[in-house]
Design an enzyme around this catalytic site. Structure first.
Site, PDB file in Angstrom:
ATOM      1  N   ASP A 105       0.834  -1.201   0.000  1.00 54.52           N
ATOM      2  CA  ASP A 105       0.000   0.000   0.000  1.00 54.52           C
ATOM      3  C   ASP A 105       0.863   1.244   0.000  1.00 54.52           C
ATOM      4  OD1 ASP A 105      -2.745  -0.626   0.411  1.00 54.52           O
ATOM      5  OD2 ASP A 105      -2.767   0.916   1.970  1.00 54.52           O
ATOM      6  N   LYS A 164      -3.092   3.556  -3.702  1.00 53.04           N
ATOM      7  CA  LYS A 164      -4.279   4.244  -4.210  1.00 53.04           C
ATOM      8  C   LYS A 164      -3.936   5.657  -4.665  1.00 53.04           C
ATOM      9  CE  LYS A 164      -7.379   1.155  -3.230  1.00 53.04           C
ATOM     10  NZ  LYS A 164      -7.736   0.381  -2.149  1.00 53.04           N
ATOM     11  N   MET A 197      -9.032  10.228   7.425  1.00 53.96           N
ATOM     12  CA  MET A 197      -9.454  10.751   6.107  1.00 53.96           C
ATOM     13  C   MET A 197     -10.354  11.977   6.262  1.00 53.96           C
ATOM     14  SD  MET A 197     -10.210   7.064   4.311  1.00 53.96           S
ATOM     15  CE  MET A 197     -10.593   6.172   5.826  1.00 53.96           C
TER      16      MET A 197
HETATM   17  N1  SAH Z   1      -5.378   1.182   8.049  1.00 52.10           N
HETATM   18  C1  SAH Z   1      -4.913   2.518   8.311  1.00 52.10           C
HETATM   19  C2  SAH Z   1      -5.922   3.559   7.868  1.00 52.10           C
HETATM   20  C3  SAH Z   1      -6.137   3.629   6.375  1.00 52.10           C
HETATM   21  S1  SAH Z   1      -7.269   4.880   5.894  1.00 52.10           S
HETATM   22  C4  SAH Z   1      -4.598   2.655   9.803  1.00 52.10           C
HETATM   23  O1  SAH Z   1      -4.938   1.771  10.593  1.00 52.10           O
HETATM   24  O2  SAH Z   1      -3.988   3.645  10.173  1.00 52.10           O
HETATM   25  C5  SAH Z   1      -6.188   6.188   5.445  1.00 52.10           C
HETATM   26  C6  SAH Z   1      -6.190   7.277   6.489  1.00 52.10           C
HETATM   27  O3  SAH Z   1      -5.480   6.831   7.637  1.00 52.10           O
HETATM   28  C7  SAH Z   1      -5.506   8.556   6.070  1.00 52.10           C
HETATM   29  O4  SAH Z   1      -6.355   9.400   5.321  1.00 52.10           O
HETATM   30  C8  SAH Z   1      -5.176   9.155   7.411  1.00 52.10           C
HETATM   31  O5  SAH Z   1      -6.301   9.741   8.012  1.00 52.10           O
HETATM   32  C9  SAH Z   1      -4.811   7.931   8.212  1.00 52.10           C
HETATM   33  N2  SAH Z   1      -3.368   7.645   8.184  1.00 52.10           N
HETATM   34  C10 SAH Z   1      -2.775   6.534   7.726  1.00 52.10           C
HETATM   35  N3  SAH Z   1      -1.439   6.595   7.905  1.00 52.10           N
HETATM   36  C11 SAH Z   1      -1.191   7.791   8.495  1.00 52.10           C
HETATM   37  C12 SAH Z   1      -0.023   8.445   8.966  1.00 52.10           C
HETATM   38  N4  SAH Z   1       1.188   7.910   8.859  1.00 52.10           N
HETATM   39  N5  SAH Z   1      -0.168   9.670   9.528  1.00 52.10           N
HETATM   40  C13 SAH Z   1      -1.373  10.232   9.675  1.00 52.10           C
HETATM   41  N6  SAH Z   1      -2.503   9.668   9.256  1.00 52.10           N
HETATM   42  C14 SAH Z   1      -2.423   8.449   8.682  1.00 52.10           C
END
Ligand code: SAH
Length: 263
Positions: free
Chosen positions: A38, A64, A181
């Site tokens: 990803d 994505k 998000m």
């Molecule tokens: N599975 C992931 C979430 C995926 S959805 C998790 O558990 O974190 C994608 C969203 O996750 C992004 O839009 C943001 O809001 C958040 N996100 C994922 N990685 C991030 C990071 N390193 N820093 C801040 N927000 C993050």
């Protein structure tokens, strides 16, 4: 000779810092022959995982974002199934935890439908990484935080969207809100939350949790949109809303920069 089908591992890479990988994640990554990555997975994670390996697995970036608009979910599922049926040891590596807004449900269903076993390896979700970055608890008893709600700012196009007033009422009852998000829709989200929550409720934003680019700011709910705009916070970021954010310690600069400043 019958072909052995290995279980497919859906692995959480955590928020970015490679040291937050679990030992199990590290083991299955090192045993993999194909890894579907990803785009929220930090580069350092792959470097650490494959360090010193004689034969690295084949990497397929199925992000994505990046150059092209998106890799359709269906394509990712088909690829995962095809590789596993060909006898490959497949890892699907995702940012954070695969079970938190990670579409793991669809992927597990696709694997099961093909007669394959799916094994989930948890990672630290970015919302929890954000709380650690700010040095605050999701459920700080001192401010009577009674729970936590993980919500997305973006719902499916065919849904009727989030009921932000209902979510706000949960926050009014002492539940900490962790919004994933949420940046692109922040104006509308905050406007609707303010219908049921006080403008002086503490809030914080953390971008790029766990990477060298990590930065954060504290605000009130009423001032959150301006703070995000003024500092140019973009995706990926986490919004934390609730009294627990009162004591958030923030850093505008990256960790690297602050290290240089303090040393
Ligand atoms: N599975 C992931 C979430 C995926 S959805 C998790 O558990 O974190 C994608 C969203 O996750 C992004 O839009 C943001 O809001 C958040 N996100 C994922 N990685 C991030 C990071 N390193 N820093 C801040 N927000 C993050």
């Amino acid at each position: 000779m019958t072909l052995v089908h290995h279980p497919v591992h859906l692995v959480g890479a955590g928020p970015g810092d490679p040291e937050l990988l679990t030992l199990k994640a590290l083991r299955v990554l090192r045993e993999a022959t194909v890894v579907l990555v990803d785009d929220l997975v930090g580069d350092g994670v792959l470097e650490l995982a494959f360090d010193g390996l004689a034969a690295r697995p084949r990497l397929v970036h199925v992000g994505k974002r990046g150059g092209c608009a998106s890799t359709p979910q269906e394509f990712i599922e088909k690829l995962m199934v095809r590789e596993a049926l060909a006898g490959e040891k497949v890892v699907r590596l995702k940012g954070g935890d695969p079970l938190v807004f990670g579409r793991a449900g669809e992927e597990i269903a696709a694997l099961r439908a093909a007669g394959l076993e799916a094994v989930v390896v948890n990672g630290i979700t970015s919302g929890l990484g954000a709380a650690a970055a700010l040095g605050i608890g999701w459920t700080d008893r001192r401010v009577d935080a009674r729970g936590v709600l993980l919500v997305t700012g973006h719902t499916r196009e065919d849904s009727d969207g989030q009921d932000w007033e209902a979510i706000g009422r949960a926050a009014a009852a002492g539940v900490t809100l962790v919004v994933y998000m949420g940046i692109s829709q922040i104006r509308g989200i905050v406007e609707r939350l303010l219908r049921v929550l006080p403008a002086d409720l503490p809030a914080a934003v953390v971008q790029h949790v766990g990477s060298e680019r990590e930065r954060s700011a504290r605000a009130t709910l009423g001032g959150l949109v301006d703070v995000v705009a003024a500092h140019g916070f973009g995706s990926p970021a986490i919004l934390l809303i609730g009294r627990v954010a009162e004591e958030a310690r923030t850093a505008a600069a990256s960790r690297m920069t602050s290290m240089y400043i303090t040393s």
